[in-house]
Motif scaffolding. Structure first.
Motif, PDB file in Angstrom:
ATOM      1  N   LYS A 100      91.439  11.111 -14.023  1.00  0.00           N
ATOM      2  CA  LYS A 100      89.985  10.937 -13.813  1.00  0.00           C
ATOM      3  C   LYS A 100      89.658  10.962 -12.313  1.00  0.00           C
ATOM      4  CE  LYS A 100      88.358   7.686 -16.576  1.00  0.00           C
ATOM      5  NZ  LYS A 100      87.951   6.337 -16.988  1.00  0.00           N
ATOM      6  N   ARG A 101      90.485  10.263 -11.524  1.00  0.00           N
ATOM      7  CA  ARG A 101      90.255  10.207 -10.069  1.00  0.00           C
ATOM      8  C   ARG A 101      90.573  11.545  -9.405  1.00  0.00           C
ATOM      9  NH1 ARG A 101      92.537   5.143 -10.454  1.00  0.00           N
ATOM     10  NH2 ARG A 101      94.543   5.936  -9.715  1.00  0.00           N
ATOM     11  N   LYS A 102      91.722  12.120  -9.798  1.00  0.00           N
ATOM     12  CA  LYS A 102      92.174  13.369  -9.172  1.00  0.00           C
ATOM     13  C   LYS A 102      91.126  14.477  -9.306  1.00  0.00           C
ATOM     14  CE  LYS A 102      95.984  16.713  -9.470  1.00  0.00           C
ATOM     15  NZ  LYS A 102      97.306  16.978 -10.038  1.00  0.00           N
ATOM     16  N   TYR A 103      90.479  14.546 -10.485  1.00  0.00           N
ATOM     17  CA  TYR A 103      89.517  15.632 -10.730  1.00  0.00           C
ATOM     18  C   TYR A 103      88.063  15.151 -10.598  1.00  0.00           C
ATOM     19  CZ  TYR A 103      93.589  18.248 -12.203  1.00  0.00           C
ATOM     20  OH  TYR A 103      94.812  18.884 -12.217  1.00  0.00           O
ATOM     21  N   ALA A 104      87.904  13.922 -10.083  1.00  0.00           N
ATOM     22  CA  ALA A 104      86.561  13.350  -9.853  1.00  0.00           C
ATOM     23  C   ALA A 104      85.651  13.526 -11.068  1.00  0.00           C
ATOM     24  CB  ALA A 104      85.940  13.997  -8.610  1.00  0.00           C
ATOM     25  N   VAL A 105      86.114  13.094 -12.223  1.00  0.00           N
ATOM     26  CA  VAL A 105      85.342  13.273 -13.461  1.00  0.00           C
ATOM     27  C   VAL A 105      84.311  12.142 -13.588  1.00  0.00           C
ATOM     28  CG1 VAL A 105      85.467  13.539 -15.969  1.00  0.00           C
ATOM     29  CG2 VAL A 105      87.411  14.260 -14.540  1.00  0.00           C
ATOM     30  N   PRO A 106      83.014  12.481 -13.626  1.00  0.00           N
ATOM     31  CA  PRO A 106      82.001  11.428 -13.807  1.00  0.00           C
ATOM     32  C   PRO A 106      82.086  10.840 -15.224  1.00  0.00           C
ATOM     33  CG  PRO A 106      81.008  13.542 -13.175  1.00  0.00           C
ATOM     34  CD  PRO A 106      82.420  13.815 -13.547  1.00  0.00           C
ATOM     35  N   ALA A 107      81.497   9.672 -15.409  1.00  0.00           N
ATOM     36  CA  ALA A 107      81.523   9.034 -16.742  1.00  0.00           C
ATOM     37  C   ALA A 107      80.662   9.840 -17.714  1.00  0.00           C
ATOM     38  CB  ALA A 107      80.995   7.611 -16.635  1.00  0.00           C
ATOM     39  N   PRO A 108      81.016   9.832 -19.006  1.00  0.00           N
ATOM     40  CA  PRO A 108      80.141  10.528 -19.978  1.00  0.00           C
ATOM     41  C   PRO A 108      78.856   9.738 -20.182  1.00  0.00           C
ATOM     42  CG  PRO A 108      81.937   9.403 -21.123  1.00  0.00           C
ATOM     43  CD  PRO A 108      82.161   9.193 -19.650  1.00  0.00           C
ATOM     44  N   THR A 109      77.775  10.437 -20.473  1.00  0.00           N
ATOM     45  CA  THR A 109      76.501   9.738 -20.695  1.00  0.00           C
ATOM     46  C   THR A 109      75.987   9.952 -22.116  1.00  0.00           C
ATOM     47  OG1 THR A 109      75.208  11.661 -20.017  1.00  0.00           O
ATOM     48  CG2 THR A 109      75.820  10.105 -18.267  1.00  0.00           C
ATOM     49  N   LYS A 110      76.588  10.918 -22.836  1.00  0.00           N
ATOM     50  CA  LYS A 110      76.074  11.242 -24.173  1.00  0.00           C
ATOM     51  C   LYS A 110      77.062  10.797 -25.238  1.00  0.00           C
ATOM     52  CE  LYS A 110      74.050  15.527 -22.505  1.00  0.00           C
ATOM     53  NZ  LYS A 110      74.377  16.926 -22.390  1.00  0.00           N
ATOM     54  N   PRO A 111      76.581  10.550 -26.459  1.00  0.00           N
ATOM     55  CA  PRO A 111      77.528  10.236 -27.534  1.00  0.00           C
ATOM     56  C   PRO A 111      78.424  11.442 -27.803  1.00  0.00           C
ATOM     57  CG  PRO A 111      75.235  10.183 -28.319  1.00  0.00           C
ATOM     58  CD  PRO A 111      75.196  10.605 -26.890  1.00  0.00           C
ATOM     59  N   ASN A 112      79.666  11.186 -28.155  1.00  0.00           N
ATOM     60  CA  ASN A 112      80.622  12.280 -28.387  1.00  0.00           C
ATOM     61  C   ASN A 112      81.664  11.771 -29.373  1.00  0.00           C
ATOM     62  OD1 ASN A 112      83.309  13.669 -27.830  1.00  0.00           O
ATOM     63  ND2 ASN A 112      81.940  14.943 -26.605  1.00  0.00           N
ATOM     64  N   PHE A 113      82.021  12.600 -30.334  1.00  0.00           N
ATOM     65  CA  PHE A 113      82.979  12.203 -31.360  1.00  0.00           C
ATOM     66  C   PHE A 113      84.248  11.612 -30.737  1.00  0.00           C
ATOM     67  CE2 PHE A 113      86.823  13.421 -33.738  1.00  0.00           C
ATOM     68  CZ  PHE A 113      86.636  12.635 -34.869  1.00  0.00           C
ATOM     69  N   PHE A 114      84.775  12.282 -29.714  1.00  0.00           N
ATOM     70  CA  PHE A 114      86.057  11.873 -29.156  1.00  0.00           C
ATOM     71  C   PHE A 114      85.978  10.522 -28.448  1.00  0.00           C
ATOM     72  CE2 PHE A 114      86.649  16.582 -29.235  1.00  0.00           C
ATOM     73  CZ  PHE A 114      87.607  16.575 -30.236  1.00  0.00           C
ATOM     74  N   ALA A 115      84.779  10.216 -27.910  1.00  0.00           N
ATOM     75  CA  ALA A 115      84.648   8.970 -27.168  1.00  0.00           C
ATOM     76  C   ALA A 115      84.255   7.798 -28.064  1.00  0.00           C
ATOM     77  CB  ALA A 115      83.598   9.144 -26.076  1.00  0.00           C
ATOM     78  N   ASP A 116      83.666   8.073 -29.206  1.00  0.00           N
ATOM     79  CA  ASP A 116      83.066   6.995 -30.000  1.00  0.00           C
ATOM     80  C   ASP A 116      83.876   6.583 -31.211  1.00  0.00           C
ATOM     81  OD1 ASP A 116      81.036   7.412 -28.245  1.00  0.00           O
ATOM     82  OD2 ASP A 116      79.840   8.639 -29.598  1.00  0.00           O
ATOM     83  N   ARG A 117      84.769   7.452 -31.685  1.00  0.00           N
ATOM     84  CA  ARG A 117      85.395   7.229 -32.997  1.00  0.00           C
ATOM     85  C   ARG A 117      86.894   7.136 -32.890  1.00  0.00           C
ATOM     86  NH1 ARG A 117      81.963   6.820 -37.652  1.00  0.00           N
ATOM     87  NH2 ARG A 117      79.931   7.329 -36.781  1.00  0.00           N
ATOM     88  N   PRO A 304      96.405   8.363 -34.248  1.00  0.00           N
ATOM     89  CA  PRO A 304      95.119   8.580 -33.580  1.00  0.00           C
ATOM     90  C   PRO A 304      95.079   8.054 -32.137  1.00  0.00           C
ATOM     91  CG  PRO A 304      95.004   6.545 -34.792  1.00  0.00           C
ATOM     92  CD  PRO A 304      96.418   7.063 -34.976  1.00  0.00           C
ATOM     93  N   TYR A 305      96.246   7.654 -31.592  1.00  0.00           N
ATOM     94  CA  TYR A 305      96.216   6.964 -30.295  1.00  0.00           C
ATOM     95  C   TYR A 305      95.889   7.894 -29.126  1.00  0.00           C
ATOM     96  CZ  TYR A 305      98.042   3.323 -33.231  1.00  0.00           C
ATOM     97  OH  TYR A 305      98.166   2.416 -34.242  1.00  0.00           O
ATOM     98  N   GLN A 306      96.283   9.187 -29.231  1.00  0.00           N
ATOM     99  CA  GLN A 306      96.007  10.088 -28.120  1.00  0.00           C
ATOM    100  C   GLN A 306      94.486  10.196 -27.883  1.00  0.00           C
ATOM    101  OE1 GLN A 306      98.036  11.197 -25.935  1.00  0.00           O
ATOM    102  NE2 GLN A 306      97.009  12.893 -24.895  1.00  0.00           N
ATOM    103  N   HIS A 307      93.723  10.266 -28.975  1.00  0.00           N
ATOM    104  CA  HIS A 307      92.263  10.338 -28.802  1.00  0.00           C
ATOM    105  C   HIS A 307      91.672   9.012 -28.332  1.00  0.00           C
ATOM    106  CE1 HIS A 307      90.947  14.243 -30.942  1.00  0.00           C
ATOM    107  NE2 HIS A 307      91.022  14.378 -29.646  1.00  0.00           N
ATOM    108  N   ALA A 308      92.269   7.912 -28.817  1.00  0.00           N
ATOM    109  CA  ALA A 308      91.787   6.609 -28.340  1.00  0.00           C
ATOM    110  C   ALA A 308      92.001   6.517 -26.829  1.00  0.00           C
ATOM    111  CB  ALA A 308      92.528   5.486 -29.061  1.00  0.00           C
ATOM    112  N   LEU A 309      93.092   7.132 -26.363  1.00  0.00           N
ATOM    113  CA  LEU A 309      93.437   7.116 -24.938  1.00  0.00           C
ATOM    114  C   LEU A 309      92.528   8.044 -24.127  1.00  0.00           C
ATOM    115  CD1 LEU A 309      95.531   6.437 -22.648  1.00  0.00           C
ATOM    116  CD2 LEU A 309      96.790   8.470 -23.401  1.00  0.00           C
ATOM    117  N   THR A 310      92.310   9.253 -24.645  1.00  0.00           N
ATOM    118  CA  THR A 310      91.692  10.298 -23.817  1.00  0.00           C
ATOM    119  C   THR A 310      90.242  10.620 -24.190  1.00  0.00           C
ATOM    120  OG1 THR A 310      92.455  12.019 -25.337  1.00  0.00           O
ATOM    121  CG2 THR A 310      93.935  11.453 -23.520  1.00  0.00           C
ATOM    122  N   GLY A 311      89.766  10.044 -25.301  1.00  0.00           N
ATOM    123  CA  GLY A 311      88.476  10.455 -25.858  1.00  0.00           C
ATOM    124  C   GLY A 311      87.338  10.456 -24.858  1.00  0.00           C
ATOM    125  N   GLU A 312      87.254   9.359 -24.080  1.00  0.00           N
ATOM    126  CA  GLU A 312      86.140   9.248 -23.145  1.00  0.00           C
ATOM    127  C   GLU A 312      86.248  10.305 -22.043  1.00  0.00           C
ATOM    128  OE1 GLU A 312      85.239   4.933 -22.861  1.00  0.00           O
ATOM    129  OE2 GLU A 312      84.828   5.592 -20.782  1.00  0.00           O
TER     130      GLU A 312
END
Ligand SMILES: Cc1cc2nc3c(=O)[nH]c(=O)nc-3n(C[C@H](O)[C@H](O)[C@H](O)COP(=O)(O)O)c2cc1C
Length: 364
Positions: A100-117, A304-312
């Motif tokens: 996240k830091r290396k690629y300066a990824v901003p936080a998500p602002t919209k709902p998304n399957f990978f981040a919410d479930r 399902p742990y990889q998505h729990a880890l990376t979803g956001e």
């Protein structure tokens, strides 16, 4: 030339071209182009499915379409994302934070399957109930073969398809009463087994014949030209099933950075990675797959742990189109899709090329 196979007659479609897509627009356009569309609902929240399918049905009238759901074995059955995150190893969390830091990824602002479930059994059940209760014509099971779902779908008069990536799965699918088998080879975008399409399709056809069954087989994985459709029909398949093809269509609405990458990609630009979902999945190569396979990177976690880890992070990469990390599942067929086009134009090109290939064979 008429390319209709007995399966086309049975399903009431014009061309033996089946298409998987997460896009309702692609689903509608493929039906209107005479193919058989299958809407991918594995990434859909259960409570949205009824509305999505009713809207597609409304636009298609009587034209048939199917819905695809995934039934993967899970390494844990966590009630929610927080419970799954509580089990994540600290070194994996640290690795994702570094990305996240290396690629300066901003936080998500919209709902998304990978981040919410988080995927769990209750989630699969709720998705299944929504699909079974809908007016969809066919149910497709992938990454697993739940006999009860197949039985319930059949009891409701729906045609059942199963994705198979190995000849080992054919017997169980036939016993479950599957109506159509989709032999999906290693070349395919998405979750794949290790056997190439050109080997798997005749292997599956032989296994069906040896079982004395009359179940049609479709060829999936790497198909992007009519020569391959002619070859698939020659092998005995009753049609082809494409996924990557539709990512380069206007109907799909592919975000610009991903679209640029897809159009530029050749067959070598896809890789099998567990970093997408925890299971082997063919994706467009990007810094995401490279980072996870670099020396010192942690092993991706099981589903399902990889998505729990990376979803956001994945949701943020998609939302902000963070160039180096943007990717999508894509097959080796990506080689044939080099310009933004329409679903109708893809179908027309495939049909014309198939006719040419068959005419060339006849003349030879
Ligand atoms: C973006 C994308 C997502 C996919 N997701 C699923 C899925 O959820 N379920 C499924 O059965 N197949 C899925 N697939 C695989 C397709 O159903 C199909 O078998 C595959 O795309 C065929 O190979 P091709 O990509 O070379 O056309 C996906 C494929 C792509 C490209």
């Amino acid at each position: 030339m008429n390319l209709r196979t007995p399966l086309c007659e049975r399903l009431g479609i014009e061309h033996p071209i089946f298409g998987f897509s997460h896009s309702a627009e692609v689903t509608v356009a493929l039906a209107e182009s005479g193919g058989y569309p299958v809407f991918g609902a594995a990434r859909e929240a259960p409570e949205r499915i009824a509305g999505e399918l009713a809207a597609i049905r409304g636009r298609l009238g009587k034209r048939p379409f199917g819905v695809d759901l995934m039934y993967p074995k899970l390494a844990g059955d966590e009630p929610d994302r927080a419970a799954a995150r509580a089990k994540l190893p600290p070194e994996h969390i640290a690795f994702v934070e570094r990305l996240k830091r290396k690629y300066a990824v901003p936080a998500p602002t919209k709902p998304n399957f990978f981040a919410d479930r988080v995927r769990n059994r209750a989630f699969f059940r709720a998705q299944t109930e929504a699909v079974l209760a809908s007016e969809v014509d066919a149910v497709v099971t992938a990454v697993g073969l739940p006999r009860e779902v197949i039985a319930e779908a059949k009891a409701r008069g729906k045609t059942t398809f199963a994705m198979v990536g190995s000849v080992r799965h054919v017997a169980a699918a036939l016993e479950a009463g599957i109506d159509v088998l989709v032999a999906q080879g290693y070349d395919a975008g998405g979750h794949t087994g290790p056997v190439g399409t050109f080997t798997l399709v005749p292997e599956v056809l032989d296994a069906v014949q040896q079982a004395g069954a009359e179940v049609p087989v479709l060829a999936a994985g790497g198909v992007g030209s009519g020569r391959q459709i002619a070859a698939a029909l020659a092998m005995g398949a009753q049609g082809v099933w494409l996924g990557t093809a539709w990512l380069a269509t206007r109907e799909y609405g592919t975000p610009p950075v991903l679209l640029r990458k897809l159009l530029a990609a050749r067959s070598e630009d896809t890789v099998i990675s567990r970093a997408h979902s925890g299971k082997p999945c063919r994706v467009l190569r990007s810094r995401w797959s490279d980072e996870w396979s670099a020396p010192g990177a942690p092993e991706p976690l099981p589903m399902p742990y990889q998505h729990a880890l990376t979803g956001e992070l994945l949701a943020a990469i998609e939302e902000h189109q963070v160039e180096p990390l943007v990717y999508e599942a894509a097959g080796q067929s990506v080689a044939w899709f080099n310009e933004l086009t329409t679903v109708r134009a893809v179908v027309a090109r495939l049909l014309a090329e198939t006719e040419l290939a068959l005419a060339r064979l006849r003349a030879a």
